[in-house]
Design a protein around this motif. Structure first.
Motif, short mmCIF file in Angstrom:
data_model
loop_
_atom_site.label_atom_id
_atom_site.label_comp_id
_atom_site.label_asym_id
_atom_site.label_seq_id
_atom_site.Cartn_x
_atom_site.Cartn_y
_atom_site.Cartn_z
N ASP A 227 28.68 39.11 40.73
CA ASP A 227 27.48 39.50 40.46
C ASP A 227 26.26 38.60 40.40
OD1 ASP A 227 28.16 38.46 38.27
OD2 ASP A 227 27.52 39.41 37.11
N LYS A 228 26.89 36.85 40.92
CA LYS A 228 26.47 36.04 40.53
C LYS A 228 26.02 35.24 42.36
CE LYS A 228 27.85 33.80 37.10
NZ LYS A 228 26.37 33.42 36.06
N LEU A 229 26.60 35.91 43.29
CA LEU A 229 25.74 35.92 44.49
C LEU A 229 25.73 37.44 45.48
CD1 LEU A 229 29.27 34.20 45.72
CD2 LEU A 229 27.37 33.83 44.75
N SER A 230 25.03 38.35 44.49
CA SER A 230 24.07 38.99 44.50
C SER A 230 22.65 39.39 46.02
CB SER A 230 22.54 40.13 44.22
OG SER A 230 21.92 38.90 43.43
N GLU A 231 22.51 38.08 46.55
CA GLU A 231 22.04 37.40 47.72
C GLU A 231 22.71 37.12 48.82
OE1 GLU A 231 18.76 38.33 47.57
OE2 GLU A 231 18.45 38.66 45.72
N ASP A 250 24.76 26.64 47.21
CA ASP A 250 24.48 27.85 47.69
C ASP A 250 22.66 27.83 47.91
OD1 ASP A 250 23.90 30.62 48.14
OD2 ASP A 250 26.08 31.06 47.25
N PHE A 251 22.06 27.99 49.03
CA PHE A 251 20.41 28.33 48.89
C PHE A 251 20.27 29.53 48.47
CE2 PHE A 251 16.84 28.33 51.77
CZ PHE A 251 16.69 27.10 50.88
N ASP A 252 21.06 29.86 48.89
CA ASP A 252 20.47 31.62 48.79
C ASP A 252 20.63 32.12 47.02
OD1 ASP A 252 20.01 31.62 51.49
OD2 ASP A 252 21.59 32.90 51.72
N SER A 253 21.57 31.50 46.43
CA SER A 253 21.70 32.26 45.12
C SER A 253 21.45 31.78 44.20
CB SER A 253 23.40 32.74 45.06
OG SER A 253 23.97 33.50 45.52
N ASN A 254 20.90 30.00 44.57
CA ASN A 254 20.40 29.01 44.09
C ASN A 254 21.18 28.61 42.48
OD1 ASN A 254 17.45 29.24 44.74
ND2 ASN A 254 17.24 31.15 43.85
N LEU A 255 22.59 28.19 42.60
CA LEU A 255 23.79 27.55 42.13
C LEU A 255 24.76 26.49 43.43
CD1 LEU A 255 26.34 29.57 43.53
CD2 LEU A 255 25.48 31.04 41.22
N ILE A 256 25.17 26.03 42.60
CA ILE A 256 26.68 25.13 43.77
C ILE A 256 27.80 25.41 42.88
CG2 ILE A 256 27.95 22.69 43.45
CD1 ILE A 256 24.35 21.75 42.52
N HIS A 257 29.33 25.85 44.06
CA HIS A 257 30.23 26.31 44.30
C HIS A 257 30.74 25.14 44.29
CE1 HIS A 257 29.58 31.04 46.20
NE2 HIS A 257 28.08 29.66 45.96
N VAL A 258 32.11 25.14 42.74
CA VAL A 258 32.60 23.54 43.35
C VAL A 258 34.56 24.04 43.81
CG1 VAL A 258 33.69 22.18 41.77
CG2 VAL A 258 31.50 22.65 41.55
N ILE A 259 34.50 24.13 44.27
CA ILE A 259 36.72 23.87 45.22
C ILE A 259 37.28 23.36 44.86
CG2 ILE A 259 35.53 26.06 46.18
CD1 ILE A 259 35.96 24.84 49.11
N ASP A 260 38.30 23.53 45.16
CA ASP A 260 38.88 21.98 45.19
C ASP A 260 39.41 21.91 46.85
OD1 ASP A 260 41.37 23.29 46.21
OD2 ASP A 260 42.29 23.99 44.16
N GLN A 261 40.26 20.33 46.78
CA GLN A 261 40.54 20.30 48.40
C GLN A 261 41.11 20.97 48.86
OE1 GLN A 261 43.04 17.07 48.61
NE2 GLN A 261 43.86 16.94 46.42
N ASP A 262 41.67 22.18 48.68
CA ASP A 262 42.54 23.38 49.50
C ASP A 262 41.59 24.52 48.96
OD1 ASP A 262 44.98 21.47 50.24
OD2 ASP A 262 45.79 22.21 48.00
N GLY A 263 40.66 24.42 48.97
CA GLY A 263 40.11 25.58 48.63
C GLY A 263 39.72 26.43 47.81
N GLN A 264 40.72 25.94 47.13
CA GLN A 264 40.07 26.93 45.72
C GLN A 264 39.77 27.14 45.06
OE1 GLN A 264 43.08 29.34 45.18
NE2 GLN A 264 44.02 28.97 47.36
N PHE A 265 38.64 27.74 44.55
CA PHE A 265 37.17 28.43 43.90
C PHE A 265 37.58 27.47 42.08
CE2 PHE A 265 34.35 30.69 40.74
CZ PHE A 265 33.30 29.92 41.12
N LEU A 266 36.98 27.03 41.86
CA LEU A 266 36.97 26.06 40.35
C LEU A 266 36.00 26.89 39.37
CD1 LEU A 266 37.68 22.24 41.03
CD2 LEU A 266 39.37 24.76 40.62
#
Length: 305
Positions: A227-231, A250-266
């Protein structure tokens, strides 16, 4: 910061049931180890006003308290985290430098999408390394081997690719996956991870595409259900840290995603007053610099313990 397990990612890693199960188990263990290194809440250490009307790009310098920043003028500013202006470098063409990088020797290199050139700044002298003809340079980064990775888009907007340069010589072109499908539509931000993967933020595709050093497709990250990515997911700047984590503005949602080197969301980096984060850079001490488009600010953020 929020941590979630589910994410939207295309990948070629861990094909087959046994490989998949092993991969998921390994990723889960790595995720737990990684999670323990994050601060519960990020700390904004400094906020520096850039003096630009709009601010586009930030790059950490060789010294941990220094960074370079560009915006709505034809200059790149060298500043420290106290807000002291150390130097200004003007582009030779008078065009706005939307993308630049710092190499191992501490020299600044910038791309010019108007005259389609890549330029080296040394001792305040600007030298054109190469002209790119019908290709527009949109993003550039210096590699650990002191080469350059450049994201290019054709003038007719029909093709896109990533090219590796050693000085002014092309040593690699990355354009399609193993099935001949285009990897990129609009490569706008690029970084090399510590495992030598090439990380590209693609504006048109609204995705982060990762290939290995040889150019083979590894995965594509397109955000997570939240729900944080409503935009929606609006990837812009990308950077990596010493743990091989990938950070995505993330310009649209005003936050930063952190994923690991294999693409897993952290997790997300949030709750630090971000507004339209456009670009990111992590320095050698794992301190994050975030540039905000409209606020004319660079925020220095600690997110790891």
């Amino acid at each position: 910061m929020e941590s979630l397990g589910a994410h939207k990612v295309e990948t070629t890693i861990g094909e087959g049931e046994n490989a998949s199960a092993s991969s998921h188990k390994t990723n889960a263990l790595l995720g737990l180890a990684n999670a323990s290194t994050f601060l519960e809440a990020p700390k904004v250490l400094n906020i520096v006003k850039t003096g630009f009307r709009f601010t586009y790009k930030v790059e950490s310098g060789l010294r941990t308290q220094h960074f370079y920043v560009s915006g709505s003028k034809n200059i790149i500013k060298h500043m420290d985290t106290k807000g002291t202006l150390l130097d200004e470098i003007a582009t030779e063409s008078k065009n706005i430098p939307r993308c630049f990088t710092v190499n191992k020797k501490g020299h600044l290199l910038y791309s010019d999408s108007v005259d389609r050139s890549i330029n080296l700044v040394s001792d305040k002298e600007v030298k054109c390394l190469t002209k790119l003809g019908r290709w527009k340079p949109q993003t550039v980064c210096s590699t650990f081997s002191d080469e350059l990775l450049v994201g290019l888009k054709a003038e007719d907007d029909e093709e896109a690719k990533v090219v590796r340069y050693a000085l002014s010589d092309i040593t690699q072109e990355i354009k399609c996956d193993d099935e001949g499908q285009p990897l990129y539509r609009d490569p706008h931000y690029i970084d090399e991870n510590k495992n030598l993967d090439i990380v590209v933020s693609d504006l048109d595709a609204k995705a982060v595409t990762v290939v290995d050093k040889s150019g083979h497709f590894r995965f594509r990250y397109q955000g997570i259900p939240s729900d944080k990515l409503s935009e929606g997911f609006g990837p812009r700047g990308v950077t990596t840290d010493s743990l091989c984590n990938i950070l995505v503005a993330d310009f649209d949602s005003n936050l930063i995603h952190v994923i690991d080197q294999d693409g897993q969301f952290l997790r997300f980096i949030e709750n630090c007053g971000l507004h339209l984060p456009l670009d990111l850079s992590v320095n050698s001490s794992n301190i994050l610099f975030v540039v905000e488009y409209y606020s004319n600010k660079v925020k220095e953020v600690q997110y790891l313990k």
